[in-house]
Structure formats: C-alpha cells, structure tokens
Design a protein around this motif. Structure first.
Motif, PDB file in Angstrom:
ATOM      1  N   ASP A  70       0.830  -1.207   0.000  1.00 56.80           N
ATOM      2  CA  ASP A  70       0.000   0.000   0.000  1.00 56.80           C
ATOM      3  C   ASP A  70       0.865   1.258   0.000  1.00 56.80           C
ATOM      4  O   ASP A  70       0.573   2.230  -0.704  1.00 56.80           O
ATOM      5  CB  ASP A  70      -0.929  -0.003   1.216  1.00 56.80           C
ATOM      6  N   GLU A  71       1.945   1.249   0.794  1.00 66.11           N
ATOM      7  CA  GLU A  71       2.864   2.390   0.801  1.00 66.11           C
ATOM      8  C   GLU A  71       3.491   2.590  -0.574  1.00 66.11           C
ATOM      9  O   GLU A  71       3.636   3.721  -1.059  1.00 66.11           O
ATOM     10  CB  GLU A  71       3.971   2.180   1.842  1.00 66.11           C
ATOM     11  N   ASP A  74       1.031   4.157  -2.902  1.00 60.84           N
ATOM     12  CA  ASP A  74       0.882   5.599  -2.629  1.00 60.84           C
ATOM     13  C   ASP A  74       1.974   6.376  -3.366  1.00 60.84           C
ATOM     14  O   ASP A  74       1.712   7.411  -3.995  1.00 60.84           O
ATOM     15  CB  ASP A  74       0.976   5.875  -1.129  1.00 60.84           C
ATOM     16  N   GLU A  77       1.472   6.252  -7.171  1.00 57.97           N
ATOM     17  CA  GLU A  77       0.384   7.135  -7.585  1.00 57.97           C
ATOM     18  C   GLU A  77       0.860   8.579  -7.669  1.00 57.97           C
ATOM     19  O   GLU A  77       0.520   9.309  -8.611  1.00 57.97           O
ATOM     20  CB  GLU A  77      -0.782   7.007  -6.601  1.00 57.97           C
ATOM     21  N   GLN A  78       1.674   8.996  -6.726  1.00 64.17           N
ATOM     22  CA  GLN A  78       2.203  10.362  -6.740  1.00 64.17           C
ATOM     23  C   GLN A  78       3.157  10.580  -7.918  1.00 64.17           C
ATOM     24  O   GLN A  78       3.238  11.679  -8.467  1.00 64.17           O
ATOM     25  CB  GLN A  78       2.924  10.663  -5.430  1.00 64.17           C
ATOM     26  N   ARG A 109      -5.975  -1.588  -7.727  1.00 64.64           N
ATOM     27  CA  ARG A 109      -5.558  -0.200  -7.554  1.00 64.64           C
ATOM     28  C   ARG A 109      -4.309   0.076  -8.387  1.00 64.64           C
ATOM     29  O   ARG A 109      -4.203   1.134  -9.029  1.00 64.64           O
ATOM     30  CB  ARG A 109      -5.274   0.083  -6.072  1.00 64.64           C
TER      31      ARG A 109
END
Length: 275
Positions: A70-71, A74, A77-78, A109
């Motif tokens: 998940d990290e 993140d 995605e950025q 995701r």
C-alpha cells in the motif's frame, strides 16, 4: 541461588548482554524491513531506444507484505508513471496466502494508476494456480514466456517480454524472443532473477528488470554509493552494464524473508527513460 550468582556473576552478565544484543538486533532488523524507500533513477534515451520519454514504476518481491505494498502504491500514484512493472514473488512460500481479496484490491488499484504487467517469481510457483487467479481477477496481464507490444502515451512502441522463472527452470526465451532484431521496436525484458542473464545473452533485448535478490537484505553502512551483500547474485541491487551496451536493473524489493533487513531498506523504483 545467591551463592550461584556470586560465583558466576560474570557469566550471568554475559548471558544478559547476549540476550539484549539478540533482541536489539531482531528489533532493528524488523524496523529496517519497514523503512520503504522511493528511489528515482534516470536512464538515457538509448537505454530503450525510441521508447522515451517514459516513466516506469518498478517493484518486486512483495512477499505478502500488504501494508508495504500500500505504501508503494501511494508513492507510485504520486509519481504518475506511464507504465508499472511487477517483477514477481507476490507471495511468501512458507506462509498461507490468505485473504486474497485484499491482494486483488491492491492489484486493481495498481492497474488503475497505469497499465501494469507482471511476471511470476520463484516463490509464486508453490501456489501458482492461486497466484495466477489473483492476477486474472485483478485484470493484470501475467507474462509467462510471452511478449506484448505496448504503446506509450507519447505514441512510442515498446515490446515487453516476460519470462518464466529461471530458478524453476521455466524460462523459454525461444518462445517469445528473437536472436536478431526483426524491427526497430525496443525490448524491455522482465526476468525475476538477474542470474538468468547469461542464458539470455544471445537474444535481442535492451533493458532487463529483475528482483529476487532483496539486495541480500544486508548492506554495508556508511558507503556511498551504497553497497549490498548477496549470496544469490553478483548483481545484488542497482543498475549494471551488460554486453553490447545493454543494462540490467535489480530492485531490492518491497518485502523480505524472515521480516528483517539491515542497512538494506525495501524500495519501489521510479525509472525515467529519456526524460
């Protein structure tokens, strides 16, 4: 007991110090395994001639580490990559692959951020049917001795080749690769273990992405550039040159075995080609 302590107090202190050192080392190793880094790497346009400008997010060796995944997502995605590559070992072989719904959600995701392609790692083969089902449910193409042609947002063509795992004897480059360039399309090669490179030396490719080594999970502190120690490969982590101007990039991976890392933090990689 008091008499024993008086006679052997030095031994007792030594045992206490050893116990404290053991638990301290274990704590530090577990702490190090959770310190995910986002590493940016720029490569010249000739790395994948004609494919750039291109941004690739590359990660591997999650080993069921859903929180770290998940990290990593993140960070990806950025970064807004054009393409995401997962380099194998979604699971850890000696643990149950449970709650696959959560992994499907994470992979969905990943796919929603950018087009995503994946290969199997050696540990995935132990639960291959389940792992393949998870990728299939998430809608992520799993390349096993297959190649696909992909077009970048800038309209450039890229051939992505994904091999079966070298350690499992499942690689079949003759099924999906050519010994000579048939056209001018650059080739991005996905092979979980960098040790497979010698078997692939006579085939046509430009950049190989690999994982598997975890960087040895052991780094040499206070060195620049950082050095890593691996018994698996003489390419433990980082960017390496290969013959005929080709390059191999090996990621340290997201997860770990035994849940510990020392001076070798996990990583997700953002690779810029010709940007």
């Amino acid at each position: 007991m008091k008499a024993f302590l008086r006679r052997h107090w030095k031994l007792c202190i030594l045992l206490l110090l050893l116990a404290a050192a053991y638990h301290g080392l274990k704590w530090y190793g577990r702490y190090g395994a959770r310190q995910l880094e986002v590493n940016h790497l720029s490569m010249p346009a000739e790395t994948l001639p004609g494919a750039g400008p291109l941004r690739i997010a590359f990660l591997a060796d999650v080993h069921d580490s859903r929180e770290l995944l998940d990290e990593a997502l993140d960070a990806i995605e950025q970064a807004k990559p054009d393409l995401i590559i997962f380099g194998g070992d979604l699971i850890m072989v000696n643990t149950r692959f449970m709650r696959t719904r959560r992994m499907v959600q994470a992979l969905r995701r990943m796919k929603s951020i950018a087009p995503t392609f994946a290969i199997l790692g050696n540990q995935d083969y132990e639960k291959q049917e389940q792992v393949e089902r998870v990728y299939r449910t998430a809608g992520i193409p799993l390349l096993r001795n297959q190649s696909v042609e992909w077009q970048s947002p800038a309209g450039h063509r890229l051939r992505i080749v994904g091999l079966g795992d070298y350690n499992e004897g499942d690689e079949a480059p003759e099924q999906c690769m050519a010994e000579q360039a048939a056209d001018d399309v650059p080739v991005l090669l996905l092979s979980h273990d960098p040790e497979s490179r010698e078997l692939l030396a006579d085939y046509h490719w430009h950049l190989m992405l690999s994982g598997h080594t975890h960087g040895g999970q052991l780094g040499v502190p206070f060195t620049e550039p950082r050095r890593f120690i691996s018994l698996r490969s003489d390419m433990p982590a980082g960017l390496y040159s290969f013959d005929r101007g080709r390059r191999i990039f090996v990621t340290r991976g997201v997860g770990s075995t035994m849940g510990m890392r020392f001076f070798c933090p996990p990583e997700v990689n953002i690779i810029d080609i010709g940007r």
